[in-house]
Write an enzyme that holds these catalytic residues in place. Structure first.
Site, PDB file in Angstrom:
ATOM      1  N   ARG A 178       0.805  -1.220   0.000  1.00 18.11           N
ATOM      2  CA  ARG A 178       0.000   0.000   0.000  1.00 18.11           C
ATOM      3  C   ARG A 178       0.834   1.264   0.000  1.00 18.11           C
ATOM      4  O   ARG A 178       0.604   2.177  -0.802  1.00 18.11           O
ATOM      5  CB  ARG A 178      -0.933   0.010   1.224  1.00 18.11           C
ATOM      6  N   THR A 179       1.796   1.358   0.905  1.00 15.30           N
ATOM      7  CA  THR A 179       2.514   2.618   1.058  1.00 15.30           C
ATOM      8  C   THR A 179       3.320   2.950  -0.196  1.00 15.30           C
ATOM      9  O   THR A 179       3.268   4.064  -0.711  1.00 15.30           O
ATOM     10  CB  THR A 179       3.434   2.568   2.297  1.00 15.30           C
ATOM     11  N   LYS A 237      25.518  -3.910  -1.134  1.00 19.74           N
ATOM     12  CA  LYS A 237      26.975  -3.836  -1.296  1.00 19.74           C
ATOM     13  C   LYS A 237      27.632  -3.077  -0.140  1.00 19.74           C
ATOM     14  O   LYS A 237      28.847  -2.886  -0.143  1.00 19.74           O
ATOM     15  CB  LYS A 237      27.311  -3.128  -2.606  1.00 19.74           C
ATOM     16  N   ARG A 254      11.254   4.023   3.245  1.00 16.16           N
ATOM     17  CA  ARG A 254      10.874   3.090   4.306  1.00 16.16           C
ATOM     18  C   ARG A 254      12.097   2.272   4.667  1.00 16.16           C
ATOM     19  O   ARG A 254      12.828   1.798   3.781  1.00 16.16           O
ATOM     20  CB  ARG A 254       9.744   2.166   3.871  1.00 16.16           C
TER      21      ARG A 254
END
Length: 313
Positions: free
Chosen positions: A51-52, A80, A101
């Protein structure tokens, strides 16, 4: 340049302006379809999201902008060993705004310290989720007509639930709101929420364990999922995951105008037999998500509202 890292980064007046803009966008989407032409958002999602991430991307596309980014740390140079600071420096060269996020609390704040473009916290660990809070506020205001004098119950995972922490932080700023925290002892609201948020505002709050006994007292119910990804022990998760399940029978104990909110995804904490009840508001939250994020993007990019001729912030 402004960032949105914490719910409290916006004053009450600025929060109202954001919500008012989101309402205008919802009513007049065509008026905003080209305000971000030529702008790019970078969605940097270091942990899973449906959703976000899609909401941010849909929001930017609906404003006429473009999207770049990644949907997993393994798809970025973090695999990395690149730091969040360096990633934000690099991405600043390619985009006009970042939505991040990250599983580590504080990572979006670090990104904002090194970024030359606005950064939006799209959720950091169990800490904060400010755009979800704005969505919750928009939904409550739509359904109740106001954001003060509300008795709200939070049920489920109150220890790790960043949406709960963010919404409490915001709602204490409005007068005469009362809070019920419904959870098992293992998932109680963190002590810092009580000491740093509720007590300084002299907010009325109760920590309880019974959903059935609390339901009749509430104006709003905010359900949460027990988050498997926050547990170190699967046995502990399995023991607690079904502690609270809201079904039609239990909902009958509540007021006829008590909306049920949930940040989603749900597992089984809300039975599907609740979905058809007019109090089920969680899919309204999803819809509001795009409009709120469109408003936040416009505000941080200092885009003039075509309907008012003014900037939001």
């Amino acid at each position: 340049m402004r960032h949105l890292i914490d719910t409290l980064d916006f004053t009450l007046e600025e929060t109202k302006n954001i919500l008012d803009l989101a309402d205008r966008i919802k009513q007049n989407p065509d008026s905003y379809s080209h305000v971000a032409d030529g702008k790019r958002i970078a969605t940097l999602f270091y942990e899973p999201s449906t959703r976000t991430r899609l909401s941010f991307e849909s929001a930017m596309l609906s404003l006429g902008g473009q999207v770049i980014g990644f949907a997993g740390a393994e798809m970025s140079s973090a695999s990395k060993g690149e730091t969040v600071a360096d990633t934000s420096r690099v991405v600043s060269c390619y985009a006009d705004i970042i939505a991040m996020r990250h599983p580590k609390e504080g990572a979006p704040l670090v990104a904002s310290m090194y970024s030359s473009i606005p950064v939006i916290n799209a959720g950091d660990g169990g800490h904060n989720h400010p755009t979800q809070t704005l969505i919750d506020l928009m939904t409550i205001r739509q359904l109740k007509g106001h954001l003060d004098n509300i008795t709200i119950g939070f049920c489920g995972d109150l220890k790790f639930g960043r949406t709960v922490h963010s919404l409490v932080n915001s709602l204490v700023r409005y007068e005469n709101n009362r809070f019920y925290f419904i959870s098992p002892d293992e998932l109680k609201v963190p002590a810092y929420t009580i000491e740093d948020t509720l007590k300084p505002y002299n907010s009325e709050y109760y920590e309880v364990s019974s959903l059935e006994e609390t339901l009749p007292k509430l104006d709003v119910l905010y359900m949460t999922r027990v988050q498997k990804e926050r547990f170190f022990s699967e046995d502990e998760y399995l023991r607690l995951k079904d502690t609270y399940i809201l079904n039609r029978e239990k909902l009958n104990l509540a007021k006829p105008d008590m909306p049920v909110l949930h940040p989603l995804p749900r597992v089984d904490e809300i039975s599907t037999d609740v979905d058809d009840d007019n109090r089920a508001a969680y899919f309204k939250q999803v819809q509001n998500g795009k409009y709120v994020r469109m408003a936040v993007i416009m505000a941080l990019l200092e885009i003039t509202d075509p309907l008012t001729g003014q900037k939001v912030l």
